[in-house]
Design a protein around this motif. Sequence first.
Motif, PDB file in Angstrom:
ATOM      1  N   ARG A 325       0.515  -1.468  -0.364  1.00 41.49           N
ATOM      2  CA  ARG A 325       0.116  -0.459   0.178  1.00 41.49           C
ATOM      3  C   ARG A 325       0.907   1.066  -0.361  1.00 41.49           C
ATOM      4  O   ARG A 325       0.495   2.011  -0.579  1.00 41.49           O
ATOM      5  CB  ARG A 325      -1.110  -0.299   0.967  1.00 41.49           C
ATOM      6  CG  ARG A 325      -2.166   1.635   1.589  1.00 41.49           C
ATOM      7  CD  ARG A 325      -3.394   0.491   2.010  1.00 41.49           C
ATOM      8  NE  ARG A 325      -3.949   1.828   2.115  1.00 41.49           N
ATOM      9  CZ  ARG A 325      -5.177   1.138   0.844  1.00 41.49           C
ATOM     10  NH1 ARG A 325      -5.210  -0.180   0.458  1.00 41.49           N
ATOM     11  NH2 ARG A 325      -5.907   2.493   0.295  1.00 41.49           N
ATOM     12  N   GLU A 326       1.879   1.475   0.675  1.00 42.37           N
ATOM     13  CA  GLU A 326       3.185   2.806   1.170  1.00 42.37           C
ATOM     14  C   GLU A 326       3.566   2.589  -0.459  1.00 42.37           C
ATOM     15  O   GLU A 326       3.653   3.713  -1.103  1.00 42.37           O
ATOM     16  CB  GLU A 326       4.207   2.259   1.868  1.00 42.37           C
ATOM     17  CG  GLU A 326       3.222   2.458   3.134  1.00 42.37           C
ATOM     18  CD  GLU A 326       5.123   1.895   4.406  1.00 42.37           C
ATOM     19  OE1 GLU A 326       5.650   2.455   3.705  1.00 42.37           O
ATOM     20  OE2 GLU A 326       4.288   1.774   5.489  1.00 42.37           O
ATOM     21  N   VAL A 329       0.869   4.036  -2.968  1.00 39.66           N
ATOM     22  CA  VAL A 329       0.398   5.238  -2.331  1.00 39.66           C
ATOM     23  C   VAL A 329       1.854   6.674  -2.926  1.00 39.66           C
ATOM     24  O   VAL A 329       1.453   7.582  -3.233  1.00 39.66           O
ATOM     25  CB  VAL A 329       1.350   5.566  -1.485  1.00 39.66           C
ATOM     26  CG1 VAL A 329       0.400   7.517  -0.300  1.00 39.66           C
ATOM     27  CG2 VAL A 329      -0.902   5.463  -0.037  1.00 39.66           C
ATOM     28  N   ALA A 332       1.441   6.594  -6.121  1.00 40.19           N
ATOM     29  CA  ALA A 332       0.175   8.067  -6.979  1.00 40.19           C
ATOM     30  C   ALA A 332       0.757   9.733  -6.550  1.00 40.19           C
ATOM     31  O   ALA A 332       0.390  10.653  -6.974  1.00 40.19           O
ATOM     32  CB  ALA A 332      -1.213   7.857  -6.336  1.00 40.19           C
ATOM     33  N   PRO A 423      -0.764   0.791  -8.588  1.00 42.30           N
ATOM     34  CA  PRO A 423      -1.532   1.283  -7.282  1.00 42.30           C
ATOM     35  C   PRO A 423      -2.557   1.888  -7.906  1.00 42.30           C
ATOM     36  O   PRO A 423      -4.152   1.924  -6.483  1.00 42.30           O
ATOM     37  CB  PRO A 423      -0.168   3.059  -8.511  1.00 42.30           C
ATOM     38  CG  PRO A 423      -0.090   2.919  -9.527  1.00 42.30           C
ATOM     39  CD  PRO A 423       0.126   1.538  -9.475  1.00 42.30           C
ATOM     40  N   ALA A 424      -3.527   1.858  -8.766  1.00 40.10           N
ATOM     41  CA  ALA A 424      -4.881   1.537  -8.620  1.00 40.10           C
ATOM     42  C   ALA A 424      -5.613   0.799  -8.661  1.00 40.10           C
ATOM     43  O   ALA A 424      -6.363   0.767  -7.883  1.00 40.10           O
ATOM     44  CB  ALA A 424      -5.446   1.771 -10.778  1.00 40.10           C
ATOM     45  N   LEU A 427      -5.029   0.833  -4.078  1.00 35.94           N
ATOM     46  CA  LEU A 427      -5.910   2.133  -3.491  1.00 35.94           C
ATOM     47  C   LEU A 427      -7.282   1.913  -4.000  1.00 35.94           C
ATOM     48  O   LEU A 427      -8.150   2.784  -3.253  1.00 35.94           O
ATOM     49  CB  LEU A 427      -5.187   3.627  -3.911  1.00 35.94           C
ATOM     50  CG  LEU A 427      -3.652   3.398  -3.732  1.00 35.94           C
ATOM     51  CD1 LEU A 427      -3.519   4.689  -4.195  1.00 35.94           C
ATOM     52  CD2 LEU A 427      -3.310   4.081  -2.326  1.00 35.94           C
ATOM     53  N   SER A 428      -7.967   0.766  -4.159  1.00 31.80           N
ATOM     54  CA  SER A 428      -9.182   0.333  -4.515  1.00 31.80           C
ATOM     55  C   SER A 428     -10.045   0.242  -3.196  1.00 31.80           C
ATOM     56  O   SER A 428      -9.338  -0.428  -2.839  1.00 31.80           O
ATOM     57  CB  SER A 428      -9.202   0.021  -6.072  1.00 31.80           C
ATOM     58  OG  SER A 428      -9.154  -0.039  -6.720  1.00 31.80           O
TER      59      SER A 428
ATOM     60  N   HIS B  49      -9.231   7.112 -10.683  1.00 28.06           N
ATOM     61  CA  HIS B  49      -8.181   6.403 -10.712  1.00 28.06           C
ATOM     62  C   HIS B  49      -8.449   7.189 -12.228  1.00 28.06           C
ATOM     63  O   HIS B  49      -6.482   6.754 -12.534  1.00 28.06           O
ATOM     64  CB  HIS B  49      -7.816   5.235 -10.679  1.00 28.06           C
ATOM     65  CG  HIS B  49      -8.247   4.586  -9.545  1.00 28.06           C
ATOM     66  ND1 HIS B  49      -8.497   3.744  -8.075  1.00 28.06           N
ATOM     67  CD2 HIS B  49      -7.703   5.856  -8.016  1.00 28.06           C
ATOM     68  CE1 HIS B  49      -8.430   3.376  -7.191  1.00 28.06           C
ATOM     69  NE2 HIS B  49      -7.779   5.196  -6.996  1.00 28.06           N
ATOM     70  N   LEU B  54      -3.510   7.152 -12.456  1.00 28.71           N
ATOM     71  CA  LEU B  54      -3.313   6.006 -11.975  1.00 28.71           C
ATOM     72  C   LEU B  54      -3.367   4.696 -12.328  1.00 28.71           C
ATOM     73  O   LEU B  54      -3.101   3.762 -12.731  1.00 28.71           O
ATOM     74  CB  LEU B  54      -4.300   6.365 -10.382  1.00 28.71           C
ATOM     75  CG  LEU B  54      -3.119   7.021  -9.429  1.00 28.71           C
ATOM     76  CD1 LEU B  54      -3.812   6.357  -8.363  1.00 28.71           C
ATOM     77  CD2 LEU B  54      -2.328   6.447  -9.609  1.00 28.71           C
TER      78      LEU B  54
END
Lengths: 428, 223
Positions: A325-326, A329, A332, A423-424, A427-428, B49, B54
Amino acid sequence: MAGARGILWLAGAALRADRRGAAVNAAAACVGAAALVLFLALGLGVGAAARRLFPADARLVEVVPARVSLGGVLGGGRLDDDAVGRLRALPGAAAAWPRLPLGVPVSASEPAGGLGGRWPSGLALQLPIVGVDPALVEEDVAPGAFADPPPGAPIPTVLARRLVEVYDRTLAPAWNLRRLPPGVSLVGVELPVRVGHSVVAGASEARVEPERLRLAGLSDRVPLYAVAVPLETVRRLHREYGKGDAAYGQVTVLAARPEDVPALAAAARRMGFAVDEGERATAERVALIVKVTTGALVLLAVAMCALAALAIAQALSASVRGRVRELAVLQALGAAPADVRRIVLAEGAAIGLAGGLAGALVARGLAALGDAAAARLLADLPFRPESFFLFPPWLLALGVAVPALAAIAGALGPAAAAARVDPARTLS
Amino acid sequence: MIRLRGVKKCFRDGAREVPVLRGVDLDVAPGELVAIVGPSGSGKSTLLHVAGALDRDFEGEAVVAGTSLAGLGEAARAELRNRAIGFVFQAFNLLPTLSALENVMLPGVLRRAGPGGGIGEVRARARDALQRVGLGDRGGAPPARLSGGERQRVALARALLSRPAVLLADEPTGNLDASSGADVIRLFVELARDGVSVLVVTHEERVSDAATRVLHLLDGRLA
């Protein structure tokens, strides 16, 4: 793409976040680096000591008369001026220097001037003397200092460098004599001798003359247990004592290049002579043993570095899995996949560098401990080195670079996994 | 600004393709605060996104902060996110091992060093950003020691560090109490007044009440 400073800042932050894990991995790299540096330093140190003990010149071929010879039938047998000329003319030979043992006895019954000490009462030493071509030792004596002297002048001599070591560690302590300082400070020391006198009853010449031997230099090219004097001096003494024209005992042939030595040795054998490879063979055997042992230990150390790399790979893989997750981020916020890959690689490199630096220091410390233990436990024998370890700068650099590269190699897989984080999706 | 035309996006569920966005057209002008509301699973986050560069696996046209996302490589998309887009997430997504100030510094640290791009300058700008969201004295605190409202304001400061043209927020008040949520909404309104294009995905009325426009996402289409 983020700059190098940013990558390092982020890698440092990640390592600070898991200080204990980073320290454990660095310790693994440290063990590998310490073993690598220590084993190589030991191999270099022992190798240097062996070279001091057996200072074999890779370009020298020692030609001696064959034990069994057909003499003039095949052109071999006697080592005379003609044979020396033919050896000198061999392809690949740069020079040929004969040695002529002195057939007149020489003895010493008092110590060399200036060295003092308690010379055992009544002791007389028989000195083995050999005449050598001045060109053989020209690099070890002052120009013109090694030539047959005029009447009344001391006879110049050259001693084997190793003889001083043997004297210092055995004769001097046994006879309570002063140890000799190393190097050229001994040059000029004179030893009173009696030419024609033998310690063996009935072996003395009818004529015994007092003479002085004067040290002109130390060399690795003269025999260990003989006093080398100019070849012309031996010839003169032979004439004065009616010893006739003896053949040379040995001829030292200097090869133009070390690669020429085997061909020269073979050519000398074809001429009917033998090649004395005793010391060279010993030196080569010792060097081989040192190399093989060092190589095996270095392989072990490299295996330890590889294990450290595996440990780092495993730890970084776990770290990446826990930081998905980091990492998303970071993407992002503007990190490209290549940046994420570089962050993880930088973490591995930092661990390897820290471990390598610590390992090099640990190796130095262990070497100091080893030398201290050797000084306390081993007898003060000749050729025992002050240190069994050599640490040239390149070795310390290697000790840091190898674990660092191993750690980077271990980080490649985790770095690739980190770069694949979507990332998409994450982070969802 | 944000400009989406005919944006379609499907997810694969085994052998089946599940459409999430079915041709979305959207414009968010500078100074606008647009709220998108819709039920869970309607594709709100997916839309965010796509607009935030993203997600590259979509059909249609997307232009963000003057840059068309079509055919943009990974590095260029990362550069665009870093330079022009700010993200605020419902779960804050602060890095727990960094202090609040260090979290805010992240976009600056990730930018290739240039004039004013050194770590010292980035730290100074991060302090200013924290000051702006009212947390100037909390920079040294780790996220664990901050309240939910404070964490979201730190996340907002992080999003603002690069002075983005576009701010994307995914349920920014979902985990906040009424007072903290109001603070965050007030900051969004201020940013929109400063000329930032603010796109907020939410299902909370207090956010949509503050928006200049409210759009409904239903069955993959905006209404």
